[in-house]
Structure formats: structure tokens, C-alpha cells
Design an enzyme around this catalytic site. Structure first.
Site, mmCIF file in Angstrom:
data_model
loop_
_atom_site.group_PDB
_atom_site.id
_atom_site.type_symbol
_atom_site.label_atom_id
_atom_site.label_comp_id
_atom_site.label_asym_id
_atom_site.label_seq_id
_atom_site.Cartn_x
_atom_site.Cartn_y
_atom_site.Cartn_z
ATOM 1 N N THR A 151 0.839 -1.196 0.000
ATOM 2 C CA THR A 151 0.000 0.000 0.000
ATOM 3 C C THR A 151 0.877 1.250 0.000
ATOM 4 O OG1 THR A 151 -0.124 -0.043 2.423
ATOM 5 C CG2 THR A 151 -1.916 -1.116 1.207
ATOM 6 N N ALA A 152 2.167 1.088 -0.329
ATOM 7 C CA ALA A 152 3.124 2.202 -0.275
ATOM 8 C C ALA A 152 3.273 2.829 -1.662
ATOM 9 C CB ALA A 152 4.457 1.722 0.271
ATOM 10 N N ARG A 153 4.228 2.359 -2.446
ATOM 11 C CA ARG A 153 4.458 2.838 -3.807
ATOM 12 C C ARG A 153 4.933 1.671 -4.664
ATOM 13 N NH1 ARG A 153 1.895 6.555 -2.432
ATOM 14 N NH2 ARG A 153 2.349 8.806 -2.583
ATOM 15 N N ASP A 160 -2.225 -2.430 -3.906
ATOM 16 C CA ASP A 160 -3.025 -1.215 -4.095
ATOM 17 C C ASP A 160 -2.301 -0.181 -4.942
ATOM 18 O OD1 ASP A 160 -5.430 0.372 -3.429
ATOM 19 O OD2 ASP A 160 -4.026 1.650 -2.335
ATOM 20 N N GLU A 203 1.236 3.784 -12.290
ATOM 21 C CA GLU A 203 0.064 3.788 -11.413
ATOM 22 C C GLU A 203 -1.046 2.895 -11.936
ATOM 23 O OE1 GLU A 203 -1.623 5.359 -8.511
ATOM 24 O OE2 GLU A 203 0.425 4.922 -7.928
ATOM 25 N N HIS A 208 -5.441 1.990 -6.057
ATOM 26 C CA HIS A 208 -4.885 3.027 -5.182
ATOM 27 C C HIS A 208 -5.988 3.681 -4.341
ATOM 28 C CE1 HIS A 208 -1.354 6.118 -4.850
ATOM 29 N NE2 HIS A 208 -1.893 5.849 -3.680
ATOM 30 N N ALA A 232 -6.340 2.775 -0.878
ATOM 31 C CA ALA A 232 -6.066 2.619 0.555
ATOM 32 C C ALA A 232 -6.060 3.963 1.268
ATOM 33 C CB ALA A 232 -4.742 1.894 0.772
#
Length: 341
Positions: A250-252, A275, A280, A299, A301
Site C-alpha cells: 500500500t506504499a508505492r 493497491d 500507477e 490506489h 487505501a
């Protein structure tokens, strides 16, 4: 702060309305207007038009959000009275540069508010991963009976005495650790900035990254995306994961070598809850969309819907502190930029 001629500092907004619904509802705008002077409740989406030039000429406090134009030297030249930028979102990278700090403008952000829903999402992901919820769901829906789901219940799954590995004691990582504390998990932490004493205070076991990857039933990634952390989760580290383990990001996306992740996912040896990706939006042919052991979300979260109001509340609280002459709680300094995601 020094009072303006009117006695109340002039406040304006810069963000993209289509991306920031619920961030600044009318009640928050009214709250601002009682302590400051809201020049125009409609946010600027560009700093290059006549309306923006007129507003910036008076602006002392600028509240920004997702989709805000970049605040560069040219923008600052239009805003001679600007004293505070309060960002009602997380990262300010790409939004501002050294010219802002050179002029002594204060900067605050609402990353702490955005961390809360990410941590909540991660907690749900960890619990669902431990119980293999998506596997049960897929078998049940496909078969319309429980012949395959009942035997799985006897496997070594569930959330009792499982090992969770947290990569990064960031705002989100620390909140995830806090949320996990009531459960019967063993929690491992990799973060080179955390020493043994701090790890003990957090209630986790400090370990090296390779050891965490090898020991954890569930690995959750919460490190910042920096040049030094690009592809920190690579083929070697993914190969260390236990059979049946779950990887959560859920970071990058840039933190992960996604080709290596897809390769191991295709073997079926591990699962993933993803996520964020790099890019992206994955290419239409990406295996992330089709692999049965991948749970992919777009994305979400971070703050969405009503959760976004927390961002606006935090920005407004910072504005009020500034006007009242109190220290900002979430100030960003020039030296912080190199460490920020």
C-alpha cells in the site's frame, strides 16, 4: 503571525475540485472565515490567469490539495504576502521547491490524516490474508458448494500466532503496528532508522530485511519511495518468502521489482494484495489483472470519499495554529524533503 491590515489574514485555495470532494466542506470554509478572511471559496486550478493573479496578490495563507498547480518562483512573485502553505494531502513533492523555503514561507501537510485510512486498509488486508479469504471466496463462487472450502479450514491458516513483517516504521507503518497490537501476532520490523530500544517501545522485533522476508507469513510494505529504495523488494527477497505467504503493498509501486513479483506469483507460491503499482495503472496486458492469487485495487487505501474530510480538518487546524501564533504540528522543513515519499 503579524496581522494583515484588515486584522484577518487572507486565505485562498488551490486544488482540483474533481479530486478533492469532501476535503473542505462548507463547515470548514466557514470555520476558516471566522478566524481568517476567505477571499474566494472556489479553488484556483491554475496560477496563470487573471483571477489567480488577483487572488495571489492578497493571499497570506494558501491551502493546497491534490491537483494544485506547482508553487514556483514565478508563482511566489505573484504572492508577495504569502506566509503559509497548508497542504491538505500527503506528499508535497512536485508541488513546491526551494524558492518557497528561500523566502521563509512555512509549509505544513496532512500526511498524518492520510495515513489513517491506509493503515485501516492494511489491517483489513492482513486479517483477510491470514484467513485466505479471497481463496475461499473464489472457490465458493466458482463451485456453488463447499466441497473445496471445508478442507482448507483445516490448513495452518488464520490469524492466531502468525508472523507479520512490517517494512518501514513510517507514519503508516507505526499506525499499522498499533492497530495490530490487540491481536495475537508476532510482529517483525525492518527499518534501519529504528534502534532496538525504539523497537521494544513499539512492541516489535527489529530484524534485517532478508530475515523478515523469510520469516513472515504476511509482509506489508510501508517504506518511502526514494532513489535508494527503488526495487528494494527484488527477485532475491521475494524468493525468500515462505510458501503460502502474502505480500501487501500500500506504499508505492516503485519499491517493488514488479516483473520479479509477477514471476513468483505465476508459480502460485505466494499471494499478493496490491493497491499501488508502477506505473500507477498497469498496462492492460499486465498479469496483475488476471492472476487468481492477486487482489488488485486502484490506489484506494488512502483517503477516499468522506475520509478526505480528515485532510481538510488537519489543514484548517494548522492554519488556526499559525494565525494564533502557535507552532505547527506538521511543519515540513527543507531538510525533510529528501526523506519524504
Amino acid at each position: 503571525m503579524t496581522q494583515s491590515a484588515s486584522g484577518r489574514p487572507a486565505i485562498t485555495f488551490a486544488m482540483q475540485p474533481s479530486r478533492t470532494q469532501h476535503v473542505l466542506p462548507e463547515a470548514l470554509i466557514r470555520r476558516l472565515d471566522t478566524i481568517g478572511r476567505v477571499l474566494d471559496a472556489a479553488p484556483m486550478q491554475s496560477f496563470g490567469d487573471a483571477r489567480a493573479a488577483k487572488l495571489l496578490a492578497e493571499t497570506e495563507i494558501l491551502i493546497t490539495g491534490w491537483g494544485s498547480p506547482t508553487i514556483d518562483a514565478a508563482t511566489l512573485a505573484l504572492a508577495p504576502h504569502l506566509k503559509l502553505v497548508a497542504h491538505s494531502a500527503g506528499t508535497v513533492k512536485g508541488l513546491l521547491g526551494d524558492s518557497l523555503f528561500d523566502r521563509g514561507v512555512l509549509v505544513s501537510h496532512a500526511a498524518q490524516a492520510n495515513a489513517l485510512p491506509v493503515a485501516e486498509f492494511t489491517l483489513a488486508a492482513i486479517i483477510f490474508a491470514g484467513k485466505k479469504v479471497f481463496r475461499f471466496r473464489d472457490f465458493y463462487v466458482a463451485d456453488r458448494n463447499r466441497q473445496r472450502t471445508i478442507p482448507i479450514q483445516a490448513e495452518a491458516i488464520g490469524n492466531y500466532q502468525r508472523t507479520v513483517g512490517i517494512i518501514g516504521a513510517s507514519r503508516i507503518g507505526r499506525r499499522v503496528i498499533e492497530l495490530l497490537s490487540p491481536f495475537d501476532y508476532r510482529i517483525l520490523l525492518y527499518d534501519p532508522m529504528v534502534d532496538t530500544v525504539e523497537a521494544l517501545r513499539l512492541g516489535v522485533e527489529k530484524t534485517e530485511l532478508d530475515a523478515l522476508m523469510a520469516a513472515a507469513d504476511i509482509v506489508s510494505l510501508h517504506a518511502p519511495s526514494l532513489p535508494a529504495t527503488r526495487h528494494m523488494i527484488n527477485a532475491h527477497r521475494l524468493s525468500l518468502m515462505r510458501d503460502g505467504a502474502t505480500f501487501i503493498n500500500t506504499a508505492r509501486g516503485a519499491l517493488v521489482d514488479e516483473m520479479a513479483l509477477i514471476t513468483i506469483l505465476k508459480t502460485g507460491r505466494i499471494d499478493a494484495i496490491i493497491d499501488v503499482t508502477d506505473p500507477e495503472i498497469p498496462e492492460a496486458a499486465s498479469a496483475f489483472y488476471d492472476l487468481p492469487n492477486v487482489f488488485l485495487t486502484p490506489h484506494i487505501a488512502g483517503a477516499i470519499g468522506l475520509e478526505r474530510t480528515r485532510l481538510g480538518e488537519m489543514a484548517v487546524d494548522e492554519v488556526i495554529r499559525f494565525i494564533e501564533g502557535r507552532p505547527l504540528l506538521y511543519e515540513i522543513r527543507r531538510e525533510d524533503m529528501a526523506r519524504m515519499a
